[in-house]
Design a protein around this motif. Structure first.
Motif, short mmCIF file in Angstrom:
data_model
loop_
_atom_site.label_atom_id
_atom_site.label_comp_id
_atom_site.label_asym_id
_atom_site.label_seq_id
_atom_site.Cartn_x
_atom_site.Cartn_y
_atom_site.Cartn_z
N PHE A 199 3.10 -1.27 4.23
CA PHE A 199 2.72 0.13 4.07
C PHE A 199 3.97 0.97 3.83
N TYR A 239 -0.70 7.52 1.79
CA TYR A 239 -2.05 8.03 1.57
C TYR A 239 -2.09 9.55 1.78
N ASP A 250 -1.55 7.21 6.78
CA ASP A 250 -1.00 5.87 6.63
C ASP A 250 -1.32 5.01 7.86
N ILE A 300 0.84 -1.20 0.00
CA ILE A 300 0.00 0.00 0.00
C ILE A 300 0.88 1.25 0.00
N PHE A 319 -2.06 -1.42 -3.82
CA PHE A 319 -3.22 -0.56 -3.57
C PHE A 319 -2.73 0.86 -3.35
N ASP A 320 -3.24 1.78 -4.15
CA ASP A 320 -2.92 3.19 -3.98
C ASP A 320 -4.16 3.92 -3.49
N PRO A 321 -4.18 4.32 -2.21
CA PRO A 321 -5.38 4.99 -1.67
C PRO A 321 -5.66 6.34 -2.31
N LEU A 373 -10.10 -0.24 0.52
CA LEU A 373 -9.12 -1.12 1.16
C LEU A 373 -9.81 -2.25 1.89
#
Length: 261
Positions: A91, A31, A101, A28, A64-66, A77
């Motif tokens: 992360f 964020y 994050d 991830i 996964f890119d928030p 997510l």
């Protein structure tokens, strides 16, 4: 030992459940809910590079890119976490995005109590003790993640303890944080890692569409709109170095690999 704030049992010194040599790994990116206030709105290249590296040694890895997802980031997510049993959730953190994050990390720890929760990136490298204090992390990766994550995954798959791996940090039984320094990649290793970066998988069009909306370029005069599209929006970043050549002593980019090593 337990994280006093999250109540999460720390697992780095215990063997994880060994299900298969092929792990399910979710990585991830940092964020930034303001979509570019603290980061440039583009695919997190370092995270994608790590995904390609772990896939090359046989693991199933998703990114996964928030900052660029169809649903609200937390909901997106949570849906992704429910799709399968994840063995490792990593992360990438920065100082500027840390509070966001941490929010996603606590969500992942609650939804995947069996997974190893790993922190990495700038903030994990410079201040792992603070991240252990605030977050539900089991292990920190210091500096470049290719070597330590490969070894972490190998040991998880084999059911071996993930202690003492170069390029990681963990919480000791006495509550202190122990760092196991490891060397940065050499030129050949970096080149190999960069060439594996899976650019075709990155949804650049989705990022560009978001940037067009954010910049409202259609409301700008023609020349300004054209410059914004070419210089700021329709751009692709490339990794060419693992350090910044400027050498500013105050800068985290300058000191990132020094701290990790």
């Amino acid at each position: 030992m337990k994280n006093q704030q999250s109540g999460r049992s720390r697992k780095p010194w215990h063997a994880a459940e060994a299900k298969s040599a092929r792990l399910n790994v979710l990585l991830i990116g940092p964020y930034d809910p303001s979509s570019g206030e603290y980061t440039f709105l583009a695919p997190p290249l370092g995270v994608w590079r790590l995904a390609a590296h772990l896939r090359a040694v046989g693991h199933s890895v998703e990114v996964f890119d928030p900052n660029c997802c169809h649903d609200a980031p937390r909901a997106a997510l949570r849906g992704l976490l429910a799709e399968r049993r994840w063995d490792l959730v990593g992360f990438s953190t920065t100082g500027m995005t840390l509070r966001y994050d941490l929010g996603l990390a606590h969500l992942a720890a609650a939804d995947c109590p069996h997974a190893l929760i790993v922190g990495g990136g700038m903030e994990a490298t410079f201040n792992p003790a603070r991240l252990f204090e605030l977050g539900p992390f089991d292990l920190m990766v210091l500096g470049e993640g290719e070597k330590p994550l490969t070894e972490i995954a190998r040991r998880l798959a084999a059911g071996e303890p993930v202690t003492g791996i170069p390029g990681t940090a963990l919480v000791r039984n006495d509550g202190g944080v122990q760092r196991f320094h490891g060397p940065a990649m050499n030129a050949a290793e970096l080149r190999e890692a960069i060439l594996k970066t899976p650019y075709p998988e990155m949804p650049y069009q989705a990022y560009w569409d978001r940037l067009i909306e954010a910049y409202r370029v259609d409301e700008l005069p023609y020349k300004a709109a054209r410059e914004a599209r070419l210089a700021e929006i329709r751009s692709v970043r490339l990794i060419t170095l693992n350090y910044c050549p400027m050498g500013c002593t105050f800068c985290s980019s300058t000191n990132f690999l020094h701290s990790a090593q």
